[in-house]
Design an enzyme around this catalytic site. Structure first.
Site, PDB file in Angstrom:
ATOM      1  CD  GLU B  60     116.468  15.929   5.384  1.00 31.97           C
ATOM      2  OE1 GLU B  60     116.975  16.100   6.291  1.00 31.97           O
ATOM      3  OE2 GLU B  60     116.536  14.372   4.697  1.00 31.97           O
ATOM      4  CG  HIS B 129     109.701   6.683   4.627  1.00 35.21           C
ATOM      5  ND1 HIS B 129     109.423   6.480   5.361  1.00 35.21           N
ATOM      6  CD2 HIS B 129     111.083   6.828   4.247  1.00 35.21           C
ATOM      7  CE1 HIS B 129     110.569   6.531   6.081  1.00 35.21           C
ATOM      8  NE2 HIS B 129     111.608   6.747   5.065  1.00 35.21           N
TER       9      HIS B 129
HETATM   10  C1  TPP Z   1     114.716  13.005   7.414  1.00 34.44           C
HETATM   11  C2  TPP Z   1     115.297  12.024   6.337  1.00 34.44           C
HETATM   12  N1  TPP Z   1     115.641  12.387   5.784  1.00 34.44           N
HETATM   13  C3  TPP Z   1     116.292  11.473   4.639  1.00 34.44           C
HETATM   14  C4  TPP Z   1     116.514   9.967   5.170  1.00 34.44           C
HETATM   15  C5  TPP Z   1     116.822   8.951   4.129  1.00 34.44           C
HETATM   16  N2  TPP Z   1     117.400   7.732   5.124  1.00 34.44           N
HETATM   17  C6  TPP Z   1     116.621   7.118   6.093  1.00 34.44           C
HETATM   18  S1  TPP Z   1     118.038   5.746   7.239  1.00 34.44           S
HETATM   19  C7  TPP Z   1     119.621   7.212   6.261  1.00 34.44           C
HETATM   20  C8  TPP Z   1     120.561   7.849   7.123  1.00 34.44           C
HETATM   21  C9  TPP Z   1     120.538   7.821   8.195  1.00 34.44           C
HETATM   22  O1  TPP Z   1     121.852   7.748   8.947  1.00 34.44           O
HETATM   23  P1  TPP Z   1     121.911   6.895  10.604  1.00 34.44           P
HETATM   24  O2  TPP Z   1     121.338   8.440  11.284  1.00 34.44           O
HETATM   25  O3  TPP Z   1     123.463   7.531  10.709  1.00 34.44           O
HETATM   26  O4  TPP Z   1     121.617   5.906  10.860  1.00 34.44           O
HETATM   27  P2  TPP Z   1     122.038   4.458  10.568  1.00 34.44           P
HETATM   28  O5  TPP Z   1     121.168   4.332   9.252  1.00 34.44           O
HETATM   29  O6  TPP Z   1     123.631   4.478   9.880  1.00 34.44           O
HETATM   30  O7  TPP Z   1     121.425   3.706  11.756  1.00 34.44           O
HETATM   31  C10 TPP Z   1     118.798   8.468   5.440  1.00 34.44           C
HETATM   32  C11 TPP Z   1     119.873   9.709   4.898  1.00 34.44           C
HETATM   33  C12 TPP Z   1     115.378   9.894   5.964  1.00 34.44           C
HETATM   34  N3  TPP Z   1     114.340   8.722   6.563  1.00 34.44           N
HETATM   35  N4  TPP Z   1     114.674  10.552   7.230  1.00 34.44           N
END
Ligand code: TPP
Ligand code: MG
Lengths: 361, 329
Positions: B60, B129
């Site tokens: 971000e 959130h």
């Molecule tokens: C700073 C932030 N940006 C966006 C999100 C929305 N979001 C939640 S989970 C996710 C994906 C994260 O992927 P990863 O770190 O690979 O974990 P996984 O879900 O695959 O376990 C996103 C973009 C968030 N929670 N926090």
């Protein structure tokens, strides 16, 4: 509960007193039959729990976000096996397996997801914020990357306090593109140089952050190698193969504990479930891809090994599944029947200290 | 006039400006291939291609800052914050660069940037959130901050936001993406700094914005039925600049006001509304201005606690009755 045994190191391992020593000398832990059976039970516990949460979500009994661990079970199961009392575990929002493995009562884990007063954090945090500090679980965080610096801080503090504990810091592949990751990794490497950062970084590389594959999110897709920039050693492991994870987990946890230096394991795994339980569109991956990974399902692989080595037969596997189903059914009923938190709880836990702040009426 | 959802109206504004102006582009997490977490940008990758619909990693601070740089170089980026909760990671770029660079460059550059996404709580997403950030961003000179609630306004204000040469914080009512309303075809640009009188009335003014406007409309019905009270409902919709005139004119008529917000009570928009009213309409007031706000706690998860943490019909109706003490039967 099998998880209890794991935590105290009393998991039926060949050399009961020093099970961790075994792994250092060549990975005998991984091949011990009884131990594998215990870990199989844990994996079935997680799988069954997650399937029950998906049902609860569909029934509208679980609100908010729900991120399940289906497909990734071997990673947490293997690494938490190397947990020792006093260590700390921190992760993001895909956190259900951790309390289950660390010895929390599945009833209170499920009750938390149901938003009940009997939940692990009194119904205040929900699925993304599971904590069980007594059992070493320090959350459960919802902002991608946000928890990573905390883990590095835990590790520093544990050395500062002259303990031989370590922090197991779990993070997703997607979190690696976030600024907090890079700042914290640099600190971990820097402090680790002086033996002040016993932090075991575990990358749960499930190939995607939501709908964005690793290849679409970074030009340097070897995630472990990112740590070269920060002076932290790293290796990869097949995160679908429990035995492989187990060997790496014990060896690297011991190393981190001994040296006070961080170490990184990139576990290659796959989330066969959708990112969140409300996500129906999967335009970002093909059904074939999911199918292919399902064939490498960690639970299926372990079952295959248990059968092949004649450690368990089909009936014994079925018995374990039934046993875990019963545990989870109980947890689900408990969650369903528990009361909501009392409304006064809204205003508690805002501040620490004697005079609890009660806010506005 | 055609009926459209909030989501469709928002998307329509972006498509319209992208077709009109080559310098407009979209950036954000999972807005392209995935179609957008809230499906606002669904299909736009196919329409405009990957140079104009840019999927970003979870960075971000990085991509918002890059968007500020693009804006300073003549592009007009629209950045999607998947939800505003993640904007804290970009707050440094928004506050330290986007809001101020024009000023500290002595007017040599401008930042025609829109940052948009869903804001507010109500669906059990719990503490990390659930935020309503209009007061936070509204605090900083150099930013414009809007919070439309109707499909008409979301389209009209997005058109204005894209055309504005300044950084605009565009706070969408995430819970209302699926709600329908009349939206004209073509250009219905809605100016900033102009409140909307959502319902006319004589006895008390209910002031709010975003999702809370619908709550105030329900309360107005209830007050009419149960108390024979005629409530005026003002949808501020533009937080910065704030339309002082419409507020003051309304209070001159009703002599009483209740400001409703989902965010926390202290240092919030409702406090600003109350201050403006006492500043500019003190002599017309028959009662202190009431504020109805979220509970002073991080957002809880459990449904019953969440319901208790946010303004509800009874809380707003009771506040209205308190300021109407002479009139309530
Ligand atoms: C700073 C932030 N940006 C966006 C999100 C929305 N979001 C939640 S989970 C996710 C994906 C994260 O992927 P990863 O770190 O690979 O974990 P996984 O879900 O695959 O376990 C996103 C973009 C968030 N929670 N926090
Ligand atoms: Mg991932």
């Amino acid at each position: 509960m099998s998880a209890e045994n794991e935590r105290t190191g009393d998991g039926g391992v060949e050399t009961q007193e020093e099970p961790r020593e075994e792994s250092r000398d060549g990975g005998a832990v991984a091949t011990d039959g009884e131990h594998l059976v215990e870990l199989y039970k844990n994996m079935i516990l997680i799988r069954t729990f997650e399937e029950a949460t998906q049902r609860g979500f569909r029934q509208g009994k679980i609100g908010g976000y729900l991120h399940v661990y289906i497909g990734q079970e071997a990673v947490a199961t293997g690494f938490i096996d190397a947990y020792k009392e006093g260590d700390r575990v921190i992760t993001a929002y895909r956190d259900h397996p951790f309390p289950l493995l660390l010895g929390s009562d599945p009833k209170s884990v499920m009750a938390e997801l149901y938003g009940k007063g009997t939940g692990l954090v009194k119904g205040k945090g929900g699925s993304m914020h599971l904590f069980d500090v007594e059992n070493g679980l320090y959350g459960g965080y919802g902002i991608v990357g946000g928890h990573i610096p905390l883990g590095v801080g835990f590790a520093y503090a544990m050395k500062y306090q002259e303990t031989d504990h370590i922090c197991q810091l779990y993070l997703g592949d997607g979190a690696i593109n976030n600024g907090a990751f890079h700042e914290a990794a640099n600190l971990s490497g820097l402090w680790g140089r002086d033996g002040m950062n016993p932090c075991l970084w575990i990358i749960e590389n499930n190939q995607y952050g939501m709908g964005t594959s690793v290849a679409r999110s970074t030009a340097m897709t070897d995630l472990g190698a990112k740590f070269d920039a920060y002076g932290i050693e790293h290796e990869k492991v097949d995160g679908m193969d429990l035995e492989a994870v187990l060997e790496v987990a014990h060896r690297t946890a011991d190393k981190v504990r001994e040296t006070g230096q961080p170490y990184v394991v990139e576990a290659l795994t796959y989330r066969t479930a959708p990112h969140g339980s409300a996500d129906f569109f999967e335009k970002y991956r093909t059904k074939d891809e999911v199918k292919k990974w399902r064939q490498r399902d960690p639970v299926g692989q372990l079952e295959h090994k248990l059968l092949e080595r004649e450690i368990l037969d089909e009936d014994a596997l079925e018995e374990i599944r039934a046993e875990m189903k019963e545990t989870i059914d109980e947890a689900t009923n408990f969650a369903d029947e528990s009361e909501e938190p009392s409304v006064e709880e809204l205003y508690t836990d805002v501040y620490a200290g004697e005079d609890e702040y009660m806010g506005e009426e | 006039m055609p009926e459209k959802t909030y989501r469709e109206a928002l998307r329509e504004a972006m498509v319209q400006e992208m077709e009109n102006d080559e310098s407009v582009l979209l950036m954000g997490e999972d807005i392209g291939v995935y179609g957008g977490t809230h499906l606002i940008t669904d299909g736009l990758l196919d329409m405009f291609g990957p140079r104009r619909v840019v999927d970003t990693p979870i960075s971000e601070g990085g991509f918002t800052g890059a968007a500020v740089g693009m804006a300073m170089t003549g592009l007009k980026p629209i950045v999607e914050m998947m939800t505003w909760n993640f904007s804290f990671l970009a707050a440094d770029q928004i506050i330290q660069n986007a809001a101020k660079v024009r000023y500290f460059s002595g007017g040599q550059v401008e930042v025609p940037l829109v940052i948009r996404g869903p804001n507010g709580g109500g669906v059990q997403l719990s503490a990390q959130h659930t935020h309503s950030l209009e007061n936070m961003y509204g605090h900083f000179p150099g930013l414009k901050v809007v919070s439309p609630v109707t499909p008409n306004d979301v389209k009209g204000m997005m058109l204005t936001a894209i055309r504005d040469p300044n950084p605009v914080i565009f706070l969408e009512a995430g819970a209302l993406y699926g709600t329908k309303g009349e939206v004209p075809e073509g250009d219905n640009a809605v100016p900033f700094g102009k409140a909307r009188v959502a319902r006319e009335g004589d006895d008390v003014t209910l002031v709010s914005y975003g999702r809370q406007v619908n709550l105030c409309m329900r309360v107005a019905d209830k007050l009419e039925e149960e108390d024979d009270v005629s409530a005026e409902v003002i949808d501020v919709r533009s937080i910065r600049p704030l339309d002082e005139e419409t507020l003051v004119e309304s209070v001159k008529k009703t002599h009483r006001a209740v400001a409703v917000q989902e965010q926390w009570r202290y240092f919030g928009v409702a406090s600003e509304v109350a201050a403006i009213i006492q500043d500019k309409a003190f002599d017309y007031l028959d009662a202190p201005v009431e504020r109805v706000s979220g509970a002073e706690t991080p957002a809880p998860f459990a449904r019953n606690l969440e319901l208790a943490a946010f303004p509800n019909e009874d809380m707003v109706a009771d506040a209205a009755r308190r300021v109407l003490y002479e009139k309530v039967v």
